[in-house]
Design a protein around this motif. Structure first.
Motif, PDB file in Angstrom:
ATOM      1  N   VAL A   1     -22.417  76.897 -48.109  1.00 15.23           N
ATOM      2  CA  VAL A   1     -20.844  76.339 -48.383  1.00 15.23           C
ATOM      3  C   VAL A   1     -20.912  74.722 -48.477  1.00 15.23           C
ATOM      4  N   LEU A   2     -21.496  74.233 -47.558  1.00 10.71           N
ATOM      5  CA  LEU A   2     -21.375  73.040 -46.991  1.00 10.71           C
ATOM      6  C   LEU A   2     -21.340  72.003 -48.114  1.00 10.71           C
ATOM      7  N   GLU A   3     -22.241  72.761 -49.217  1.00 10.25           N
ATOM      8  CA  GLU A   3     -22.461  72.007 -50.893  1.00 10.25           C
ATOM      9  C   GLU A   3     -21.584  71.824 -51.856  1.00 10.25           C
ATOM     10  N   LEU A   4     -20.366  72.678 -51.269  1.00  5.53           N
ATOM     11  CA  LEU A   4     -19.532  73.309 -52.402  1.00  5.53           C
ATOM     12  C   LEU A   4     -19.250  72.254 -52.021  1.00  5.53           C
ATOM     13  N   VAL A   5     -18.325  71.707 -53.759  1.00  6.84           N
ATOM     14  CA  VAL A   5     -16.918  70.751 -54.033  1.00  6.84           C
ATOM     15  C   VAL A   5     -16.583  70.757 -53.997  1.00  6.84           C
TER      16      VAL A   5
ATOM     17  N   LEU B   1     -14.408  73.894 -60.840  1.00  9.31           N
ATOM     18  CA  LEU B   1     -15.608  74.420 -59.777  1.00  9.31           C
ATOM     19  C   LEU B   1     -15.823  75.589 -60.184  1.00  9.31           C
ATOM     20  N   LEU B   2     -15.315  76.352 -60.798  1.00  7.56           N
ATOM     21  CA  LEU B   2     -15.676  77.818 -60.941  1.00  7.56           C
ATOM     22  C   LEU B   2     -17.159  77.740 -61.433  1.00  7.56           C
ATOM     23  N   PRO B   3     -18.192  77.116 -62.234  1.00  4.87           N
ATOM     24  CA  PRO B   3     -20.093  76.248 -61.683  1.00  4.87           C
ATOM     25  C   PRO B   3     -20.146  76.719 -60.954  1.00  4.87           C
ATOM     26  N   HIS B   4     -20.181  75.819 -59.759  1.00  4.25           N
ATOM     27  CA  HIS B   4     -20.276  75.684 -59.124  1.00  4.25           C
ATOM     28  C   HIS B   4     -19.878  76.794 -57.688  1.00  4.25           C
ATOM     29  N   LEU B   5     -18.444  77.782 -57.881  1.00  8.52           N
ATOM     30  CA  LEU B   5     -18.568  78.648 -56.885  1.00  8.52           C
ATOM     31  C   LEU B   5     -19.787  79.900 -57.640  1.00  8.52           C
ATOM     32  N   GLY B   6     -19.676  80.081 -58.943  1.00 13.37           N
ATOM     33  CA  GLY B   6     -20.369  81.066 -59.673  1.00 13.37           C
ATOM     34  C   GLY B   6     -22.048  81.708 -59.019  1.00 13.37           C
ATOM     35  N   VAL B   7     -22.094  80.041 -58.679  1.00 16.52           N
ATOM     36  CA  VAL B   7     -23.693  79.856 -58.493  1.00 16.52           C
ATOM     37  C   VAL B   7     -23.533  80.161 -56.377  1.00 16.52           C
TER      38      VAL B   7
ATOM     39  N   SER C   1     -29.564  75.109 -55.358  1.00 12.14           N
ATOM     40  CA  SER C   1     -27.842  75.400 -56.177  1.00 12.14           C
ATOM     41  C   SER C   1     -27.035  74.924 -56.278  1.00 12.14           C
ATOM     42  N   ASN C   2     -27.427  73.491 -55.328  1.00  8.52           N
ATOM     43  CA  ASN C   2     -26.318  72.523 -55.700  1.00  8.52           C
ATOM     44  C   ASN C   2     -26.900  71.796 -56.492  1.00  8.52           C
ATOM     45  N   TRP C   3     -27.931  71.467 -57.042  1.00  5.56           N
ATOM     46  CA  TRP C   3     -28.480  70.810 -58.308  1.00  5.56           C
ATOM     47  C   TRP C   3     -27.887  71.779 -59.809  1.00  5.56           C
ATOM     48  N   VAL C   4     -28.089  72.743 -59.556  1.00  2.65           N
ATOM     49  CA  VAL C   4     -28.255  73.855 -60.632  1.00  2.65           C
ATOM     50  C   VAL C   4     -26.637  72.928 -61.225  1.00  2.65           C
ATOM     51  N   SER C   5     -25.999  73.647 -60.139  1.00  7.04           N
ATOM     52  CA  SER C   5     -24.425  73.780 -60.182  1.00  7.04           C
ATOM     53  C   SER C   5     -23.479  72.517 -60.877  1.00  7.04           C
TER      54      SER C   5
ATOM     55  N   PRO D   1     -25.321  72.191 -64.670  1.00  3.40           N
ATOM     56  CA  PRO D   1     -25.354  74.442 -65.519  1.00  3.40           C
ATOM     57  C   PRO D   1     -25.951  73.810 -67.241  1.00  3.40           C
ATOM     58  N   ASN D   2     -26.776  74.555 -67.413  1.00  2.00           N
ATOM     59  CA  ASN D   2     -26.940  74.343 -68.047  1.00  2.00           C
ATOM     60  C   ASN D   2     -28.094  73.785 -69.079  1.00  2.00           C
ATOM     61  N   LEU D   3     -28.145  72.984 -67.901  1.00  2.00           N
ATOM     62  CA  LEU D   3     -29.968  72.189 -68.430  1.00  2.00           C
ATOM     63  C   LEU D   3     -31.120  72.444 -67.722  1.00  2.00           C
ATOM     64  N   PHE D   4     -31.856  72.368 -68.535  1.00  2.00           N
ATOM     65  CA  PHE D   4     -33.014  73.396 -68.259  1.00  2.00           C
ATOM     66  C   PHE D   4     -33.926  73.058 -66.833  1.00  2.00           C
ATOM     67  N   ILE D   5     -34.519  71.666 -66.950  1.00  2.00           N
ATOM     68  CA  ILE D   5     -34.643  71.130 -65.479  1.00  2.00           C
ATOM     69  C   ILE D   5     -34.322  72.027 -64.069  1.00  2.00           C
ATOM     70  N   PRO D   6     -32.937  71.988 -64.321  1.00  2.00           N
ATOM     71  CA  PRO D   6     -32.534  72.683 -62.718  1.00  2.00           C
ATOM     72  C   PRO D   6     -32.261  73.385 -63.187  1.00  2.00           C
ATOM     73  N   GLU D   7     -32.357  74.533 -63.706  1.00  2.00           N
ATOM     74  CA  GLU D   7     -32.037  75.691 -63.783  1.00  2.00           C
ATOM     75  C   GLU D   7     -33.821  76.056 -63.471  1.00  2.00           C
ATOM     76  N   LEU D   8     -34.879  75.551 -63.855  1.00  2.00           N
ATOM     77  CA  LEU D   8     -35.825  76.222 -63.920  1.00  2.00           C
ATOM     78  C   LEU D   8     -36.661  75.988 -62.650  1.00  2.00           C
ATOM     79  N   GLY D   9     -36.211  74.976 -61.940  1.00  2.00           N
ATOM     80  CA  GLY D   9     -36.369  74.859 -60.625  1.00  2.00           C
ATOM     81  C   GLY D   9     -35.733  75.842 -59.310  1.00  2.00           C
ATOM     82  N   TYR D  10     -34.100  76.484 -59.870  1.00  2.00           N
ATOM     83  CA  TYR D  10     -33.407  77.295 -58.545  1.00  2.00           C
ATOM     84  C   TYR D  10     -34.149  78.431 -58.968  1.00  2.00           C
ATOM     85  N   VAL D  11     -35.025  78.699 -60.974  1.00  2.00           N
ATOM     86  CA  VAL D  11     -35.900  80.266 -60.644  1.00  2.00           C
ATOM     87  C   VAL D  11     -36.818  80.000 -60.244  1.00  2.00           C
ATOM     88  N   ILE D  12     -37.868  78.722 -59.733  1.00  2.00           N
ATOM     89  CA  ILE D  12     -39.216  78.656 -59.140  1.00  2.00           C
ATOM     90  C   ILE D  12     -38.723  78.813 -57.695  1.00  2.00           C
TER      91      ILE D  12
END
Length: 140
Positions: A22-26, A39-45, A92-96, A99-110
């Motif tokens: 929660v502290l990482e939220l923008v 901020l909705l992408p950040h809140l979604g993640v 979570s912060n990286w992917v938020s 969003p919609n970029l392959f490498i951050p999403e891949l890291g999130y999934v991994i």
């Protein structure tokens, strides 16, 4: 070490990870609705990550309620599990932010893949040392 001490330690670490999450939220950069909508992408993640951590915590709690003994291997597997979970706020912060970029999403999934894999190892070790046997009806 008793299993209750390990449970308490795990509870504390997961609570800290959720706090860091929660502290990482923008924060909004103004008082406008557009700032909040941005901020909705950040809140979604945050929402997804928080509830996945909650699922891990609940499952860990139920797993440890069903066993009587732990050993040194369980301690190290559990520490590995917590290490992986501690990386969730970073990914979570990286992917938020991207969003919609392959490498951050891949890291999130991994990171969640490794969390699940280590949790599987933890479950198997606990079943092994607590006398539970695999049967044709039970797959773990």
């Amino acid at each position: 070490m008793s299993k209750t001490r390990l449970e308490a330690f795990t509870d504390a670490v997961i609570a800290i990870i959720m706090t860091v999450l929660v502290l990482e939220l923008v924060r909004p950069d103004s008082d406008s609705l557009q700032s909040f909508i941005a901020l909705l992408p950040h809140l979604g993640v945050y929402f997804v990550s928080f509830f996945i951590l909650a699922i891990y915590w609940v499952n860990h709690h139920h797993l440890f309620q069903s066993i009587k003994r732990i050993n040194g291997k369980v301690l190290w597997i559990n520490i590995s599990f917590l290490f992986v979970l501690s990386l969730i706020p970073i990914f979570s912060n990286w992917v938020s932010i991207y969003p919609n970029l392959f490498i951050p999403e891949l890291g999130y999934v991994i990171i969640f893949f490794f969390g699940n894999f280590i949790y599987l190892l933890l479950t198997r070790e606990l079943l092994k040392i607590n006398g539970h046997r695999k049967t044709s009806e039970t797959t773990i």
